[in-house]
Design a protein around this motif. Structure first.
Motif, short mmCIF file in Angstrom:
data_model
loop_
_atom_site.label_atom_id
_atom_site.label_comp_id
_atom_site.label_asym_id
_atom_site.label_seq_id
_atom_site.Cartn_x
_atom_site.Cartn_y
_atom_site.Cartn_z
N VAL A 66 0.84 -1.20 0.00
CA VAL A 66 0.00 0.00 0.00
C VAL A 66 0.88 1.25 0.00
O VAL A 66 0.59 2.24 -0.69
CB VAL A 66 -0.96 -0.01 1.20
CG1 VAL A 66 -1.64 1.35 1.37
CG2 VAL A 66 -2.02 -1.09 1.02
N SER A 67 1.98 1.23 0.76
CA SER A 67 2.91 2.35 0.74
C SER A 67 3.49 2.56 -0.65
O SER A 67 3.61 3.69 -1.13
CB SER A 67 4.04 2.13 1.76
OG SER A 67 3.57 2.23 3.08
N GLN A 123 -1.25 4.86 5.85
CA GLN A 123 -0.89 4.92 4.44
C GLN A 123 -0.08 6.18 4.14
O GLN A 123 0.06 7.07 4.96
CB GLN A 123 -2.14 4.90 3.58
CG GLN A 123 -2.96 3.63 3.71
CD GLN A 123 -4.14 3.64 2.79
OE1 GLN A 123 -3.98 3.72 1.59
NE2 GLN A 123 -5.34 3.56 3.34
N ALA A 124 0.45 6.22 2.92
CA ALA A 124 1.29 7.35 2.52
C ALA A 124 0.53 8.67 2.58
O ALA A 124 1.13 9.73 2.75
CB ALA A 124 1.83 7.12 1.10
N ASP A 125 -0.80 8.61 2.44
CA ASP A 125 -1.59 9.84 2.51
C ASP A 125 -2.08 10.12 3.93
O ASP A 125 -2.87 11.03 4.16
CB ASP A 125 -2.78 9.79 1.55
CG ASP A 125 -3.71 8.62 1.84
OD1 ASP A 125 -3.48 7.90 2.83
OD2 ASP A 125 -4.67 8.43 1.08
N ARG A 170 5.77 9.36 3.95
CA ARG A 170 4.77 10.35 3.58
C ARG A 170 5.31 11.20 2.43
O ARG A 170 6.50 11.46 2.35
CB ARG A 170 4.49 11.31 4.76
CG ARG A 170 3.96 10.64 6.02
CD ARG A 170 2.51 10.23 5.88
NE ARG A 170 2.01 9.72 7.15
CZ ARG A 170 2.17 8.46 7.56
NH1 ARG A 170 2.83 7.61 6.81
NH2 ARG A 170 1.68 8.08 8.72
N GLY A 194 0.96 4.09 -2.77
CA GLY A 194 0.67 5.45 -2.35
C GLY A 194 1.70 6.47 -2.80
O GLY A 194 1.36 7.58 -3.21
N GLY A 253 -6.30 -1.36 2.29
CA GLY A 253 -5.32 -0.33 2.67
C GLY A 253 -4.40 -0.74 3.78
O GLY A 253 -3.80 0.10 4.44
#
Length: 275
Positions: free
Chosen positions: A9-10, A222-224, A79, A13, A213
């Protein structure tokens, strides 16, 4: 710690923000995470990120000058932020892009890693790994052959990265429950039919976790910045004393290889004399 779905997921992202972009600078605020941070990573400066791939729980940020290998460890996260966003206490690595964005690596426990791999070469951390679980190479016949004469507990066996990568503790528990296999069953005792079921369930559980996710328990987001939602789908993991969703028997817990293991003693029978 982040498992394969969370790492995937990362990757998904951060990829739209990084692939095709040029690295302006790399900033390290600590000389060491799990291992020393190699200064060769600075070779990425001025390079275009051509791809971001994943091998097991490692992310590979590829350029023509070489590849950065990133592991999130126990508590790491990535991030994508605006470049003027001030770093915090545990923000150890910044990969700044020429478009003004920054890939920021945060790791309170510092058990993660940033490593370097020369073009066309391999790295020792990626050697001797089994197949990816969501590929055709991971199949019932492969596992049946690998398990032959192996008396190790099936849960330990499917978590061995030399056998198959990325089946972490949470997903091993969930997959064994789905296949009605007791986690202490010796690997060699698993039949071809059971392997067919278990391989399919591992693939389904991991694919579902990626779609949801990732699983947020303590550290992962997650990245967001949004959490994963697979925790809402867990059947047995972390549910000691709760009712089995199939038969309402109380979920039990035991330690296998120093890892917490959860199972239904009714659905996942272990008849010792047969094994």
């Amino acid at each position: 710690m982040p498992e394969l779905p969370e790492v995937e997921v990362s990757r998904m992202g951060i990829s739209p923000h990084l692939v095709g972009q040029t690295v302006r600078t790399l900033t390290f605020r600590t000389p060491k995470l799990r291992w020393d941070i190699p200064q060769e990573l600075k070779r990425m400066e001025g390079q275009v990120i051509t791809a971001i791939t994943r091998r097991a729980k490692y992310l590979l940020l590829e350029t023509t000058a070489g590849t950065a290998i990133v592991h999130l460890g126990m508590s790491g996260s990535l991030r994508v932020l605006d470049g003027d966003f001030a770093p915090g206490k545990h923000d150890h690595v910044d990969l700044a892009l020429t478009n003004g964005k920054v890939l920021r690596y945060n790791d309170p426990r510092r058990f993660g890693a940033w490593l370097w791999c020369e073009p066309g070469e391999s790295h020792s951390v990626l050697d001797h790994m089994g197949p990816e679980p969501l590929t055709d190479e991971f199949n019932p016949q492969y596992m049946l052959d690998k398990a032959r004469n192996k008396r190790v507990a099936i849960k330990t066996f499917i978590m061995d990265n030399k056998i198959v990568v990325g089946v972490g503790n949470i997903y091993a528990n969930e997959s064994l429950f789905s296949s009605r296999i007791h986690p202490l069953r010796p690997a060699h005792s698993i039949s071809e039919a059971e392997w067919t079921s278990l391989v399919a369930d591992i693939k389904t559980v991991l694919a579902t976790a990626i779609k949801q996710g990732g699983t947020t328990l303590k550290d992962f987001a997650q990245a967001d910045g949004k959490p994963g939602y697979f925790a809402q789908e867990l059947q047995v993991y972390g549910k000691k004393g709760g009712q089995c969703p199939r038969c309402e028997t109380l979920i039990e817990e035991l330690k296998i290889g120093q890892r917490n293991s959860f199972f239904c003693p009714s659905c996942q029978l272990f008849e010792q004399e047969k094994h």
